[in-house]
Design a protein around this motif. Structure first.
Motif, PDB file in Angstrom:
ATOM      1  N   SER A 167     -50.464 -11.773   9.554  1.00  0.00           N
ATOM      2  CA  SER A 167     -51.725 -11.324  10.148  1.00  0.00           C
ATOM      3  C   SER A 167     -51.519 -10.168  11.120  1.00  0.00           C
ATOM      4  O   SER A 167     -52.417  -9.351  11.304  1.00  0.00           O
ATOM      5  CB  SER A 167     -52.407 -12.492  10.871  1.00  0.00           C
ATOM      6  N   VAL A 168     -50.339 -10.122  11.752  1.00  0.00           N
ATOM      7  CA  VAL A 168     -50.008  -8.969  12.587  1.00  0.00           C
ATOM      8  C   VAL A 168     -49.828  -7.742  11.701  1.00  0.00           C
ATOM      9  O   VAL A 168     -50.368  -6.658  11.991  1.00  0.00           O
ATOM     10  CB  VAL A 168     -48.728  -9.229  13.410  1.00  0.00           C
ATOM     11  N   LYS A 169     -49.086  -7.899  10.602  1.00  0.00           N
ATOM     12  CA  LYS A 169     -48.753  -6.754   9.752  1.00  0.00           C
ATOM     13  C   LYS A 169     -49.993  -6.128   9.099  1.00  0.00           C
ATOM     14  O   LYS A 169     -50.043  -4.914   8.896  1.00  0.00           O
ATOM     15  CB  LYS A 169     -47.743  -7.173   8.683  1.00  0.00           C
ATOM     16  N   ASP A 170     -51.003  -6.952   8.776  1.00  0.00           N
ATOM     17  CA  ASP A 170     -52.207  -6.353   8.180  1.00  0.00           C
ATOM     18  C   ASP A 170     -53.313  -6.115   9.210  1.00  0.00           C
ATOM     19  O   ASP A 170     -54.402  -5.641   8.882  1.00  0.00           O
ATOM     20  CB  ASP A 170     -52.726  -7.200   7.011  1.00  0.00           C
ATOM     21  N   GLY A 171     -53.037  -6.453  10.473  1.00  0.00           N
ATOM     22  CA  GLY A 171     -53.975  -6.179  11.553  1.00  0.00           C
ATOM     23  C   GLY A 171     -55.085  -7.197  11.726  1.00  0.00           C
ATOM     24  O   GLY A 171     -55.844  -7.131  12.696  1.00  0.00           O
ATOM     25  N   SER A 172     -55.184  -8.170  10.816  1.00  0.00           N
ATOM     26  CA  SER A 172     -56.311  -9.109  10.853  1.00  0.00           C
ATOM     27  C   SER A 172     -56.276 -10.039  12.063  1.00  0.00           C
ATOM     28  O   SER A 172     -57.318 -10.575  12.458  1.00  0.00           O
ATOM     29  CB  SER A 172     -56.354  -9.938   9.566  1.00  0.00           C
ATOM     30  N   LEU A 173     -55.092 -10.226  12.665  1.00  0.00           N
ATOM     31  CA  LEU A 173     -54.987 -11.102  13.826  1.00  0.00           C
ATOM     32  C   LEU A 173     -55.821 -10.599  14.993  1.00  0.00           C
ATOM     33  O   LEU A 173     -56.258 -11.388  15.842  1.00  0.00           O
ATOM     34  CB  LEU A 173     -53.520 -11.229  14.261  1.00  0.00           C
ATOM     35  N   PHE A 174     -56.079  -9.313  15.035  1.00  0.00           N
ATOM     36  CA  PHE A 174     -56.769  -8.711  16.175  1.00  0.00           C
ATOM     37  C   PHE A 174     -58.200  -8.290  15.844  1.00  0.00           C
ATOM     38  O   PHE A 174     -58.823  -7.554  16.606  1.00  0.00           O
ATOM     39  CB  PHE A 174     -55.976  -7.513  16.684  1.00  0.00           C
ATOM     40  N   VAL A 175     -58.703  -8.757  14.726  1.00  0.00           N
ATOM     41  CA  VAL A 175     -60.077  -8.432  14.327  1.00  0.00           C
ATOM     42  C   VAL A 175     -60.893  -9.715  14.256  1.00  0.00           C
ATOM     43  O   VAL A 175     -60.447 -10.711  13.672  1.00  0.00           O
ATOM     44  CB  VAL A 175     -60.107  -7.707  12.963  1.00  0.00           C
ATOM     45  N   TRP A 176     -62.080  -9.714  14.867  1.00  0.00           N
ATOM     46  CA  TRP A 176     -62.970 -10.875  14.762  1.00  0.00           C
ATOM     47  C   TRP A 176     -64.368 -10.412  14.355  1.00  0.00           C
ATOM     48  O   TRP A 176     -64.819  -9.330  14.713  1.00  0.00           O
ATOM     49  CB  TRP A 176     -63.016 -11.655  16.076  1.00  0.00           C
ATOM     50  N   GLU A 177     -65.010 -11.247  13.558  1.00  0.00           N
ATOM     51  CA  GLU A 177     -66.335 -10.921  13.050  1.00  0.00           C
ATOM     52  C   GLU A 177     -67.399 -11.621  13.870  1.00  0.00           C
ATOM     53  O   GLU A 177     -67.334 -12.833  14.100  1.00  0.00           O
ATOM     54  CB  GLU A 177     -66.460 -11.329  11.582  1.00  0.00           C
ATOM     55  N   CYS A 178     -68.366 -10.873  14.320  1.00  0.00           N
ATOM     56  CA  CYS A 178     -69.456 -11.429  15.109  1.00  0.00           C
ATOM     57  C   CYS A 178     -70.315 -12.341  14.233  1.00  0.00           C
ATOM     58  O   CYS A 178     -70.853 -11.893  13.211  1.00  0.00           O
ATOM     59  CB  CYS A 178     -70.316 -10.307  15.694  1.00  0.00           C
ATOM     60  N   PRO A 179     -70.457 -13.621  14.584  1.00  0.00           N
ATOM     61  CA  PRO A 179     -71.274 -14.527  13.782  1.00  0.00           C
ATOM     62  C   PRO A 179     -72.769 -14.217  13.856  1.00  0.00           C
ATOM     63  O   PRO A 179     -73.549 -14.702  13.031  1.00  0.00           O
ATOM     64  CB  PRO A 179     -70.974 -15.909  14.388  1.00  0.00           C
ATOM     65  N   HIS A 180     -73.153 -13.400  14.833  1.00  0.00           N
ATOM     66  CA  HIS A 180     -74.572 -13.067  14.992  1.00  0.00           C
ATOM     67  C   HIS A 180     -74.998 -11.901  14.102  1.00  0.00           C
ATOM     68  O   HIS A 180     -76.031 -11.966  13.426  1.00  0.00           O
ATOM     69  CB  HIS A 180     -74.872 -12.743  16.460  1.00  0.00           C
ATOM     70  N   CYS A 181     -74.175 -10.829  14.075  1.00  0.00           N
ATOM     71  CA  CYS A 181     -74.578  -9.638  13.312  1.00  0.00           C
ATOM     72  C   CYS A 181     -73.584  -9.236  12.234  1.00  0.00           C
ATOM     73  O   CYS A 181     -73.853  -8.328  11.440  1.00  0.00           O
ATOM     74  CB  CYS A 181     -74.829  -8.463  14.250  1.00  0.00           C
ATOM     75  N   GLY A 182     -72.415  -9.878  12.210  1.00  0.00           N
ATOM     76  CA  GLY A 182     -71.437  -9.597  11.158  1.00  0.00           C
ATOM     77  C   GLY A 182     -70.536  -8.411  11.423  1.00  0.00           C
ATOM     78  O   GLY A 182     -69.724  -8.041  10.572  1.00  0.00           O
ATOM     79  N   THR A 183     -70.636  -7.787  12.597  1.00  0.00           N
ATOM     80  CA  THR A 183     -69.803  -6.628  12.928  1.00  0.00           C
ATOM     81  C   THR A 183     -68.348  -7.047  13.129  1.00  0.00           C
ATOM     82  O   THR A 183     -68.067  -8.054  13.778  1.00  0.00           O
ATOM     83  CB  THR A 183     -70.319  -5.946  14.211  1.00  0.00           C
ATOM     84  N   ALA A 184     -67.422  -6.284  12.569  1.00  0.00           N
ATOM     85  CA  ALA A 184     -65.995  -6.509  12.788  1.00  0.00           C
ATOM     86  C   ALA A 184     -65.594  -5.836  14.091  1.00  0.00           C
ATOM     87  O   ALA A 184     -65.818  -4.637  14.280  1.00  0.00           O
ATOM     88  CB  ALA A 184     -65.181  -5.948  11.633  1.00  0.00           C
ATOM     89  N   ASN A 185     -65.026  -6.621  15.005  1.00  0.00           N
ATOM     90  CA  ASN A 185     -64.636  -6.128  16.325  1.00  0.00           C
ATOM     91  C   ASN A 185     -63.127  -6.202  16.494  1.00  0.00           C
ATOM     92  O   ASN A 185     -62.478  -7.118  15.982  1.00  0.00           O
ATOM     93  CB  ASN A 185     -65.285  -6.970  17.418  1.00  0.00           C
ATOM     94  N   LEU A 186     -62.579  -5.252  17.243  1.00  0.00           N
ATOM     95  CA  LEU A 186     -61.162  -5.271  17.573  1.00  0.00           C
ATOM     96  C   LEU A 186     -60.974  -5.968  18.907  1.00  0.00           C
ATOM     97  O   LEU A 186     -61.602  -5.595  19.902  1.00  0.00           O
ATOM     98  CB  LEU A 186     -60.605  -3.843  17.658  1.00  0.00           C
TER      99      LEU A 186
END
Length: 202
Positions: free
Chosen positions: A29-48
């Protein structure tokens, strides 16, 4: 954390430290960057998510400290840890992209000091054709093809572009650094990046 789009606050899981040998899924998850990305359950925006995280690979004797908001803390516990890490490679980075690059680089069996020299040479070669590329921020992606060409990415005009160079450039740069022992990392968690190599070669 607060969503960058809608402003809603949400609880997310943060990982202040990662042991790559004990937690291979987190390493991926570190190598693909997904560990530091979260999706807002309210609007669906991907946040760093920007936060401090210590990446530790005991097998490779490697520690990389992601510190977005400043230098390594000067505490007694940090000093004691440094004293116990003889033989380790210690690095610090300021952003997630640099952490990903470091992990990929060391996984490929390469040295980041040599790679910064190699990126410096590659930037000069690119700038001979386009002066606007003289100060681009190259990121190592991977070794590519049967000849192990070095594949880089860089941002320009709002888009990501690619560049590649032969592995012989890396080997030549390693020879240059071996002949220049004054070019070496600082003690402790050294920040090896474009600014670091610029201290020695201009």
């Amino acid at each position: 954390m607060r969503c960058s789009h809608c402003g809603e606050l949400h609880e997310i899981t943060l990982h202040s430290s990662i042991n790559a040998m004990q937690e291979p899924a987190l390493k991926a998850s570190v190598k693909d960057g997904s560990l530091f990305v979260w999706e807002c359950p309210h609007c669906g925006t991907a946040n760093l998510a920007r936060y401090a995280c210590l990446y530790h690979d005991p097998q490779e004797r490697l520690m990389i400290w992601l510190l977005p908001d400043g230098p390594v803390p000067e505490t007694a516990s940090v000093a004691a840890t440094l004293d116990s890490l003889d033989g380790y490679t210690l690095r610090r980075v300021k952003d997630v992209g640099s952490l990903i690059e470091k992990v990929n680089l060391f996984d490929a069996g390469l040295e980041d000091t040599v790679m910064e020299m190699c990126k410096y040479v590659t930037r000069m070669e690119l700038a001979e054709k386009d002066r606007s590329l003289a100060d681009i921020a190259l990121k190592f992606l991977r070794l590519d093809g049967a000849d192990n060409e070095l594949l880089f990415s860089y941002p320009k005009d709002g888009q990501m572009h690619g560049a590649r160079t032969g592995f012989h450039v890396y080997e030549d740069c390693r020879g240059i650094l071996q002949r220049n022992p004054a070019v070496h990392p600082d003690k402790g968690f050294a920040q090896i990046d474009q600014d670091w190599i610029a201290r020695f070669f201009r």
